[in-house]
Design a protein around this motif. Sequence first.
Motif, PDB file in Angstrom:
ATOM      1  N   ALA A  49       1.540  -2.686  15.223  1.00 49.66           N
ATOM      2  CA  ALA A  49       2.909  -3.226  15.665  1.00 49.66           C
ATOM      3  C   ALA A  49       3.705  -2.492  16.468  1.00 49.66           C
ATOM      4  CB  ALA A  49       3.449  -3.188  13.968  1.00 49.66           C
ATOM      5  N   ARG A  50       3.512  -1.239  16.852  1.00 50.80           N
ATOM      6  CA  ARG A  50       3.960  -0.130  17.779  1.00 50.80           C
ATOM      7  C   ARG A  50       5.767  -0.303  17.431  1.00 50.80           C
ATOM      8  NH1 ARG A  50      -0.255   1.593  18.871  1.00 50.80           N
ATOM      9  NH2 ARG A  50      -1.639   0.388  20.601  1.00 50.80           N
ATOM     10  N   ASN A  51       5.920  -0.113  16.010  1.00 48.56           N
ATOM     11  CA  ASN A  51       7.523   0.038  15.687  1.00 48.56           C
ATOM     12  C   ASN A  51       7.873   1.551  14.997  1.00 48.56           C
ATOM     13  OD1 ASN A  51       6.003  -0.252  13.283  1.00 48.56           O
ATOM     14  ND2 ASN A  51       7.130  -2.345  12.721  1.00 48.56           N
ATOM     15  N   PHE A  52       6.577   2.471  14.870  1.00 51.66           N
ATOM     16  CA  PHE A  52       6.875   3.749  14.619  1.00 51.66           C
ATOM     17  C   PHE A  52       7.578   4.533  15.513  1.00 51.66           C
ATOM     18  CE2 PHE A  52       5.531   8.183  13.691  1.00 51.66           C
ATOM     19  CZ  PHE A  52       6.037   8.389  12.625  1.00 51.66           C
ATOM     20  N   LYS A  53       8.550   5.259  15.166  1.00 57.14           N
ATOM     21  CA  LYS A  53       9.167   6.206  15.880  1.00 57.14           C
ATOM     22  C   LYS A  53       9.288   7.514  15.335  1.00 57.14           C
ATOM     23  CE  LYS A  53      12.058   3.239  18.824  1.00 57.14           C
ATOM     24  NZ  LYS A  53      11.032   2.034  18.557  1.00 57.14           N
ATOM     25  N   GLY A  54       8.515   8.789  15.787  1.00 56.55           N
ATOM     26  CA  GLY A  54       8.805   9.986  14.972  1.00 56.55           C
ATOM     27  C   GLY A  54       7.473  10.947  15.393  1.00 56.55           C
ATOM     28  N   ASN A  55       7.550  11.989  14.821  1.00 57.21           N
ATOM     29  CA  ASN A  55       6.543  12.944  14.861  1.00 57.21           C
ATOM     30  C   ASN A  55       6.068  13.687  13.793  1.00 57.21           C
ATOM     31  OD1 ASN A  55       5.185  15.310  15.685  1.00 57.21           O
ATOM     32  ND2 ASN A  55       6.508  15.618  17.704  1.00 57.21           N
ATOM     33  N   PRO A  56       5.038  13.166  13.158  1.00 57.18           N
ATOM     34  CA  PRO A  56       4.557  13.468  11.803  1.00 57.18           C
ATOM     35  C   PRO A  56       4.090  14.857  11.797  1.00 57.18           C
ATOM     36  CG  PRO A  56       3.383  11.514  12.398  1.00 57.18           C
ATOM     37  CD  PRO A  56       4.322  11.969  13.519  1.00 57.18           C
ATOM     38  N   ARG A  57       3.484  15.443  13.086  1.00 59.46           N
ATOM     39  CA  ARG A  57       2.923  16.848  13.023  1.00 59.46           C
ATOM     40  C   ARG A  57       4.301  18.064  13.155  1.00 59.46           C
ATOM     41  NH1 ARG A  57       1.699  20.516  18.240  1.00 59.46           N
ATOM     42  NH2 ARG A  57       3.206  19.179  18.577  1.00 59.46           N
ATOM     43  N   THR A  58       5.500  17.566  13.748  1.00 63.51           N
ATOM     44  CA  THR A  58       6.655  18.344  13.638  1.00 63.51           C
ATOM     45  C   THR A  58       6.998  18.403  12.192  1.00 63.51           C
ATOM     46  OG1 THR A  58       6.983  18.212  15.802  1.00 63.51           O
ATOM     47  CG2 THR A  58       8.725  18.896  14.386  1.00 63.51           C
ATOM     48  N   ALA A  59       7.107  17.262  11.486  1.00 63.16           N
ATOM     49  CA  ALA A  59       7.480  17.268  10.207  1.00 63.16           C
ATOM     50  C   ALA A  59       6.828  18.008   9.295  1.00 63.16           C
ATOM     51  CB  ALA A  59       7.602  15.621   9.761  1.00 63.16           C
TER      52      ALA A  59
ATOM     53  N   LEU B 162       0.902  -1.164   0.054  1.00 60.40           N
ATOM     54  CA  LEU B 162       0.078   0.084  -0.103  1.00 60.40           C
ATOM     55  C   LEU B 162       0.980   1.336  -0.070  1.00 60.40           C
ATOM     56  CD1 LEU B 162      -2.646   1.757   0.085  1.00 60.40           C
ATOM     57  CD2 LEU B 162      -2.644   0.968   2.648  1.00 60.40           C
ATOM     58  N   VAL B 163       1.715   1.489   0.772  1.00 55.19           N
ATOM     59  CA  VAL B 163       2.611   2.628   0.890  1.00 55.19           C
ATOM     60  C   VAL B 163       3.615   2.857  -0.105  1.00 55.19           C
ATOM     61  CG1 VAL B 163       4.590   3.308   2.176  1.00 55.19           C
ATOM     62  CG2 VAL B 163       2.800   2.424   3.703  1.00 55.19           C
ATOM     63  N   ASN B 164       4.090   1.676  -0.644  1.00 53.37           N
ATOM     64  CA  ASN B 164       5.000   2.012  -1.925  1.00 53.37           C
ATOM     65  C   ASN B 164       4.257   2.173  -3.129  1.00 53.37           C
ATOM     66  OD1 ASN B 164       7.127   1.168  -0.568  1.00 53.37           O
ATOM     67  ND2 ASN B 164       7.259  -0.865  -1.047  1.00 53.37           N
ATOM     68  N   THR B 165       3.130   1.618  -3.211  1.00 56.15           N
ATOM     69  CA  THR B 165       2.125   2.022  -4.316  1.00 56.15           C
ATOM     70  C   THR B 165       1.661   3.352  -4.535  1.00 56.15           C
ATOM     71  OG1 THR B 165       1.533  -0.358  -4.630  1.00 56.15           O
ATOM     72  CG2 THR B 165       0.227   1.213  -5.886  1.00 56.15           C
ATOM     73  N   PHE B 166       1.146   3.635  -3.198  1.00 56.72           N
ATOM     74  CA  PHE B 166       0.414   5.148  -3.079  1.00 56.72           C
ATOM     75  C   PHE B 166       1.583   6.262  -3.277  1.00 56.72           C
ATOM     76  CE2 PHE B 166       0.248   8.732   0.247  1.00 56.72           C
ATOM     77  CZ  PHE B 166      -1.186   9.396  -0.689  1.00 56.72           C
ATOM     78  N   TYR B 167       3.040   5.925  -2.671  1.00 55.19           N
ATOM     79  CA  TYR B 167       3.817   6.831  -2.589  1.00 55.19           C
ATOM     80  C   TYR B 167       4.563   6.998  -4.177  1.00 55.19           C
ATOM     81  CZ  TYR B 167       3.177   8.978   1.477  1.00 55.19           C
ATOM     82  OH  TYR B 167       2.692   9.547   2.890  1.00 55.19           O
ATOM     83  N   ASP B 168       4.633   5.810  -4.922  1.00 53.98           N
ATOM     84  CA  ASP B 168       4.865   6.177  -6.417  1.00 53.98           C
ATOM     85  C   ASP B 168       4.140   6.911  -6.958  1.00 53.98           C
ATOM     86  OD1 ASP B 168       6.989   4.265  -6.076  1.00 53.98           O
ATOM     87  OD2 ASP B 168       6.058   2.479  -6.812  1.00 53.98           O
TER      88      ASP B 168
ATOM     89  N   SER C 167      14.577   5.028   3.047  1.00 56.99           N
ATOM     90  CA  SER C 167      14.436   5.063   4.538  1.00 56.99           C
ATOM     91  C   SER C 167      12.976   5.702   4.712  1.00 56.99           C
ATOM     92  CB  SER C 167      15.462   5.850   5.139  1.00 56.99           C
ATOM     93  OG  SER C 167      15.623   7.262   4.803  1.00 56.99           O
ATOM     94  N   HIS C 168      12.616   6.770   3.907  1.00 50.79           N
ATOM     95  CA  HIS C 168      11.410   7.519   4.381  1.00 50.79           C
ATOM     96  C   HIS C 168      10.194   6.347   3.881  1.00 50.79           C
ATOM     97  CE1 HIS C 168       8.881  10.809   5.253  1.00 50.79           C
ATOM     98  NE2 HIS C 168       8.162  10.765   4.112  1.00 50.79           N
ATOM     99  N   LEU C 169      10.277   5.543   2.866  1.00 52.56           N
ATOM    100  CA  LEU C 169       9.081   4.532   2.870  1.00 52.56           C
ATOM    101  C   LEU C 169       9.130   3.482   4.000  1.00 52.56           C
ATOM    102  CD1 LEU C 169       9.503   4.052  -0.847  1.00 52.56           C
ATOM    103  CD2 LEU C 169       7.603   5.075   0.373  1.00 52.56           C
ATOM    104  N   GLU C 170      10.499   3.268   4.461  1.00 55.55           N
ATOM    105  CA  GLU C 170      10.310   2.106   5.634  1.00 55.55           C
ATOM    106  C   GLU C 170       9.726   2.916   6.870  1.00 55.55           C
ATOM    107  OE1 GLU C 170      11.243  -1.331   7.436  1.00 55.55           O
ATOM    108  OE2 GLU C 170      11.706  -0.909   5.194  1.00 55.55           O
ATOM    109  N   LYS C 171       9.892   4.299   7.129  1.00 56.25           N
ATOM    110  CA  LYS C 171       9.338   5.044   8.188  1.00 56.25           C
ATOM    111  C   LYS C 171       7.859   5.003   7.808  1.00 56.25           C
ATOM    112  CE  LYS C 171      10.800   8.255  11.214  1.00 56.25           C
ATOM    113  NZ  LYS C 171      11.769   9.443  11.398  1.00 56.25           N
TER     114      LYS C 171
END
Length: 131
Positions: free
Chosen positions: A58-68, A15-21, A42-46
Amino acid sequence: MIKKDISNRADVELLVNTFYDRIRQNEKIGFYFNETISDWDSHLEKLTDFWDTQLLNARNFKGNPRTAHIKVDNRFNHEITTKEFGEWLNLWFKTVNELFKGEVAQTAKDRARKMSTHLFMNMYRYRKVDA
Protein backbone atom coordinates in the motif's frame (compact mmCIF):
# COMPACT_ATOMS: atom_id res chain seq x y z
CA MET A 1 -15.54 -19.78 10.02
CA ILE A 2 -14.00 -20.38 6.62
CA LYS A 3 -10.57 -18.83 6.53
CA LYS A 4 -9.37 -16.85 3.56
CA ASP A 5 -6.12 -15.10 2.75
CA ILE A 6 -5.35 -11.50 3.69
CA SER A 7 -6.46 -9.51 0.66
CA ASN A 8 -7.38 -5.95 1.65
CA ARG A 9 -6.92 -3.26 4.30
CA ALA A 10 -9.96 -4.47 6.25
CA ASP A 11 -8.26 -7.86 6.66
CA VAL A 12 -5.05 -6.19 7.82
CA GLU A 13 -7.03 -4.06 10.26
CA LEU A 14 -8.76 -7.16 11.67
CA LEU A 15 -5.38 -8.86 12.13
CA VAL A 16 -3.72 -5.85 13.77
CA ASN A 17 -6.65 -5.04 16.07
CA THR A 18 -7.14 -8.66 17.16
CA PHE A 19 -3.42 -9.14 17.75
CA TYR A 20 -2.93 -5.97 19.77
CA ASP A 21 -6.06 -6.65 21.84
CA ARG A 22 -4.30 -9.86 22.84
CA ILE A 23 -0.95 -8.14 23.35
CA ARG A 24 -2.49 -5.59 25.71
CA GLN A 25 -3.86 -8.41 27.86
CA ASN A 26 -0.69 -10.52 27.77
CA GLU A 27 0.82 -10.90 31.24
CA LYS A 28 4.37 -11.37 29.94
CA ILE A 29 4.72 -8.44 27.54
CA GLY A 30 1.52 -6.38 27.62
CA PHE A 31 2.93 -3.85 30.07
CA TYR A 32 5.66 -2.81 27.61
CA PHE A 33 2.94 -1.69 25.23
CA ASN A 34 0.43 -0.39 27.77
CA GLU A 35 3.02 1.75 29.56
CA THR A 36 4.45 3.14 26.31
CA ILE A 37 1.46 3.77 24.04
CA SER A 38 -0.82 6.56 25.19
CA ASP A 39 -3.05 6.85 22.09
CA TRP A 40 -3.99 3.35 21.02
CA ASP A 41 -6.33 4.48 18.23
CA SER A 42 -3.62 6.36 16.35
CA HIS A 43 -1.05 3.67 17.10
CA LEU A 44 -3.30 0.94 15.72
CA GLU A 45 -3.84 3.05 12.60
CA LYS A 46 -0.07 3.39 12.18
CA LEU A 47 0.43 -0.34 12.70
CA THR A 48 -2.29 -1.07 10.16
CA ASP A 49 -0.49 1.24 7.72
CA PHE A 50 2.75 -0.64 8.43
CA TRP A 51 1.29 -4.09 7.81
CA ASP A 52 -0.78 -2.86 4.85
CA THR A 53 2.47 -1.69 3.30
CA GLN A 54 4.30 -4.91 4.21
CA LEU A 55 1.61 -7.27 2.96
CA LEU A 56 -0.31 -5.45 0.25
CA ASN A 57 2.24 -2.91 -1.01
CA ALA A 58 0.00 0.00 0.00
CA ARG A 59 2.95 2.37 0.57
CA ASN A 60 1.16 4.40 3.20
CA PHE A 61 3.39 3.78 6.24
CA LYS A 62 5.55 6.60 7.52
CA GLY A 63 7.75 5.96 10.51
CA ASN A 64 10.89 4.32 11.81
CA PRO A 65 10.21 1.11 13.76
CA ARG A 66 13.90 0.65 14.57
CA THR A 67 14.19 4.01 16.34
CA ALA A 68 10.87 3.48 18.14
CA HIS A 69 11.97 0.10 19.49
CA ILE A 70 15.36 1.42 20.59
CA LYS A 71 13.55 4.12 22.59
CA VAL A 72 11.29 1.53 24.23
CA ASP A 73 14.30 -0.63 25.08
CA ASN A 74 16.01 2.38 26.67
CA ARG A 75 12.87 3.23 28.62
CA PHE A 76 12.79 -0.26 30.12
CA ASN A 77 16.52 -0.29 30.98
CA HIS A 78 17.38 -2.84 28.28
CA GLU A 79 15.45 -5.66 29.92
CA ILE A 80 13.76 -6.67 26.66
CA THR A 81 15.23 -9.97 25.46
CA THR A 82 14.65 -12.49 22.73
CA LYS A 83 12.18 -14.13 25.13
CA GLU A 84 9.84 -11.11 24.88
CA PHE A 85 10.22 -11.04 21.12
CA GLY A 86 9.44 -14.77 21.06
CA GLU A 87 6.26 -14.17 23.04
CA TRP A 88 5.26 -11.42 20.57
CA LEU A 89 6.04 -13.64 17.60
CA ASN A 90 4.17 -16.68 18.94
CA LEU A 91 1.09 -14.56 19.58
CA TRP A 92 1.35 -13.06 16.08
CA PHE A 93 1.55 -16.54 14.50
CA LYS A 94 -1.39 -17.76 16.58
CA THR A 95 -3.50 -14.75 15.56
CA VAL A 96 -2.64 -15.04 11.87
CA ASN A 97 -3.36 -18.79 11.91
CA GLU A 98 -6.72 -18.34 13.66
CA LEU A 99 -7.94 -15.68 11.24
CA PHE A 100 -6.37 -16.41 7.85
CA LYS A 101 -4.71 -18.94 5.61
CA GLY A 102 -2.85 -18.56 2.34
CA GLU A 103 0.20 -17.01 0.76
CA VAL A 104 -0.17 -13.51 2.21
CA ALA A 105 -0.89 -14.95 5.65
CA GLN A 106 2.36 -16.92 5.39
CA THR A 107 4.14 -13.73 4.29
CA ALA A 108 2.78 -12.02 7.42
CA LYS A 109 4.43 -14.68 9.56
CA ASP A 110 7.68 -14.68 7.57
CA ARG A 111 8.01 -10.90 7.69
CA ALA A 112 7.21 -10.79 11.40
CA ARG A 113 9.92 -13.38 12.08
CA LYS A 114 12.48 -11.44 10.06
CA MET A 115 11.40 -8.10 11.54
CA SER A 116 11.58 -9.35 15.13
CA THR A 117 15.14 -10.54 14.61
CA HIS A 118 16.14 -7.29 12.92
CA LEU A 119 14.54 -5.09 15.59
CA PHE A 120 16.05 -7.02 18.49
CA MET A 121 19.51 -7.01 16.94
CA ASN A 122 19.30 -3.24 16.40
CA MET A 123 18.10 -2.67 19.95
CA TYR A 124 21.01 -4.75 21.23
CA ARG A 125 23.48 -2.99 18.96
CA TYR A 126 22.54 0.45 20.31
CA ARG A 127 22.61 -0.44 23.98
CA LYS A 128 25.15 1.53 25.92
CA VAL A 129 27.37 -0.94 27.71
CA ASP A 130 29.84 0.11 30.38
CA ALA A 131 33.31 -1.19 29.61
